[in-house]
Design a protein around this motif. Structure first.
Motif, PDB file in Angstrom:
ATOM      1  N   UNK A 140      58.866 -33.632 110.761  1.00 26.54           N
ATOM      2  CA  UNK A 140      59.991 -34.183 111.500  1.00 26.54           C
ATOM      3  C   UNK A 140      59.650 -34.028 112.977  1.00 26.54           C
ATOM      4  N   UNK A 141      59.513 -35.133 113.690  1.00 29.59           N
ATOM      5  CA  UNK A 141      59.286 -35.108 115.128  1.00 29.59           C
ATOM      6  C   UNK A 141      60.634 -35.269 115.817  1.00 29.59           C
ATOM      7  N   UNK A 142      60.929 -34.338 116.709  1.00 28.90           N
ATOM      8  CA  UNK A 142      62.194 -34.373 117.450  1.00 28.90           C
ATOM      9  C   UNK A 142      61.858 -34.537 118.921  1.00 28.90           C
ATOM     10  N   UNK A 143      62.418 -35.572 119.520  1.00 29.49           N
ATOM     11  CA  UNK A 143      62.171 -35.861 120.931  1.00 29.49           C
ATOM     12  C   UNK A 143      63.376 -35.455 121.771  1.00 29.49           C
ATOM     13  N   UNK A 144      63.127 -35.331 123.057  1.00 33.36           N
ATOM     14  CA  UNK A 144      64.185 -34.929 123.981  1.00 33.36           C
ATOM     15  C   UNK A 144      65.396 -35.848 123.841  1.00 33.36           C
ATOM     16  N   UNK A 145      66.567 -35.247 123.753  1.00 33.59           N
ATOM     17  CA  UNK A 145      67.812 -36.002 123.667  1.00 33.59           C
ATOM     18  C   UNK A 145      68.233 -36.357 122.251  1.00 33.59           C
ATOM     19  N   UNK A 146      67.330 -36.204 121.281  1.00 30.67           N
ATOM     20  CA  UNK A 146      67.680 -36.506 119.896  1.00 30.67           C
ATOM     21  C   UNK A 146      68.519 -35.383 119.293  1.00 30.67           C
ATOM     22  N   UNK A 147      69.366 -35.756 118.369  1.00 29.16           N
ATOM     23  CA  UNK A 147      70.174 -34.754 117.678  1.00 29.16           C
ATOM     24  C   UNK A 147      69.602 -34.514 116.287  1.00 29.16           C
ATOM     25  N   UNK A 148      69.966 -33.376 115.726  1.00 26.29           N
ATOM     26  CA  UNK A 148      69.504 -32.996 114.400  1.00 26.29           C
ATOM     27  C   UNK A 148      70.675 -33.071 113.434  1.00 26.29           C
ATOM     28  N   UNK A 149      70.450 -33.638 112.276  1.00 24.20           N
ATOM     29  CA  UNK A 149      71.441 -33.593 111.205  1.00 24.20           C
ATOM     30  C   UNK A 149      71.314 -32.202 110.593  1.00 24.20           C
ATOM     31  N   UNK A 150      72.107 -31.260 111.101  1.00 26.97           N
ATOM     32  CA  UNK A 150      71.972 -29.856 110.723  1.00 26.97           C
ATOM     33  C   UNK A 150      72.202 -29.623 109.231  1.00 26.97           C
ATOM     34  N   UNK A 151      73.180 -30.292 108.669  1.00 26.78           N
ATOM     35  CA  UNK A 151      73.477 -30.129 107.244  1.00 26.78           C
ATOM     36  C   UNK A 151      72.286 -30.579 106.390  1.00 26.78           C
ATOM     37  N   UNK A 152      71.722 -31.728 106.732  1.00 24.56           N
ATOM     38  CA  UNK A 152      70.578 -32.259 105.986  1.00 24.56           C
ATOM     39  C   UNK A 152      69.336 -31.386 106.176  1.00 24.56           C
ATOM     40  N   UNK A 153      69.133 -30.873 107.401  1.00 26.05           N
ATOM     41  CA  UNK A 153      67.972 -30.028 107.655  1.00 26.05           C
ATOM     42  C   UNK A 153      68.072 -28.721 106.861  1.00 26.05           C
ATOM     43  N   UNK A 154      69.247 -28.123 106.833  1.00 22.36           N
ATOM     44  CA  UNK A 154      69.423 -26.883 106.054  1.00 22.36           C
ATOM     45  C   UNK A 154      69.193 -27.142 104.575  1.00 22.36           C
ATOM     46  N   UNK A 155      69.639 -28.280 104.082  1.00 18.52           N
ATOM     47  CA  UNK A 155      69.417 -28.625 102.671  1.00 18.52           C
ATOM     48  C   UNK A 155      67.920 -28.787 102.395  1.00 18.52           C
ATOM     49  N   UNK A 156      67.197 -29.389 103.322  1.00 19.30           N
ATOM     50  CA  UNK A 156      65.759 -29.569 103.174  1.00 19.30           C
ATOM     51  C   UNK A 156      65.042 -28.214 103.166  1.00 19.30           C
ATOM     52  N   UNK A 157      65.469 -27.315 104.033  1.00 20.78           N
ATOM     53  CA  UNK A 157      64.889 -25.970 104.091  1.00 20.78           C
ATOM     54  C   UNK A 157      65.142 -25.231 102.780  1.00 20.78           C
ATOM     55  N   UNK A 158      66.375 -25.297 102.285  1.00 28.11           N
ATOM     56  CA  UNK A 158      66.698 -24.626 101.008  1.00 28.11           C
ATOM     57  C   UNK A 158      65.882 -25.228  99.858  1.00 28.11           C
ATOM     58  N   UNK A 159      65.680 -26.538  99.888  1.00 35.52           N
ATOM     59  CA  UNK A 159      64.876 -27.192  98.850  1.00 35.52           C
ATOM     60  C   UNK A 159      63.424 -26.722  98.923  1.00 35.52           C
ATOM     61  N   UNK A 160      62.897 -26.530 100.130  1.00 32.51           N
ATOM     62  CA  UNK A 160      61.523 -26.033 100.289  1.00 32.51           C
ATOM     63  C   UNK A 160      61.402 -24.612  99.753  1.00 32.51           C
TER      64      UNK A 160
END
Length: 146
Positions: free
Chosen positions: A110-130
């Protein structure tokens, strides 16, 4: 002699006496811009998703988060903060967070650039899945013969 996993959970230190967590703290502070803020935010989300995560410092300066194997890394470049999931190709990504390293057989990023927002709920779900994937691949302890 203590097992390495026990030492890691207890906050093991590198040869120079600085723990991986402190080294990550230093990187965040050293960056001093949006990349440091983003790396710190990602780190917080990883810890929220998996309170048992182990922080490491590998490959001469890359923050790494592990639980029964590598979950992801947090690399910083001039224009991007990159989260590379070690087994990302095997993870479901219904929210479409993966936007880099899409051609590989194993990793996804996941590349995150300046000013971009993160879908925190989706990212946490992805981390838990990993974490779940790592746990499912963990080899059972060998039984000792009498």
């Amino acid at each position: 002699m203590k097992k390495a996993t026990t030492a890691k959970r207890a906050g093991a230190t590198k040869a120079d006496g600085i723990s991986p967590s402190r080294m990550i703290d230093g990187r965040i502070k050293e960056l001093g811009d949006w990349r440091g803020e983003m790396l710190g935010r990602i780190r917080g989300l990883i810890k929220q998703a998996d309170p048992d995560v182990v922080e490491e410092w590998k490959w001469r300066g890359v923050p790494v988060w592990e639980h029964d194997g590598i979950i992801c890394t947090g690399e910083t470049y001039k224009d991007v903060v990159k989260m590379t999931f070690a087994k990302g190709a095997a993870l479901d990504d219904p929210s479409g967070l993966f936007n880099s390293s899409l051609d590989g057989n194993v990793r996804r990023a996941i590349d995150i650039r300046e000013g971009e927002t993160i879908n925190e709920k989706a990212l946490k779900a992805l981390i838990r899945a990993a974490v779940e994937l790592n746990a499912s691949k963990k080899k059972p302890a060998k039984k000792r013969s009498a």
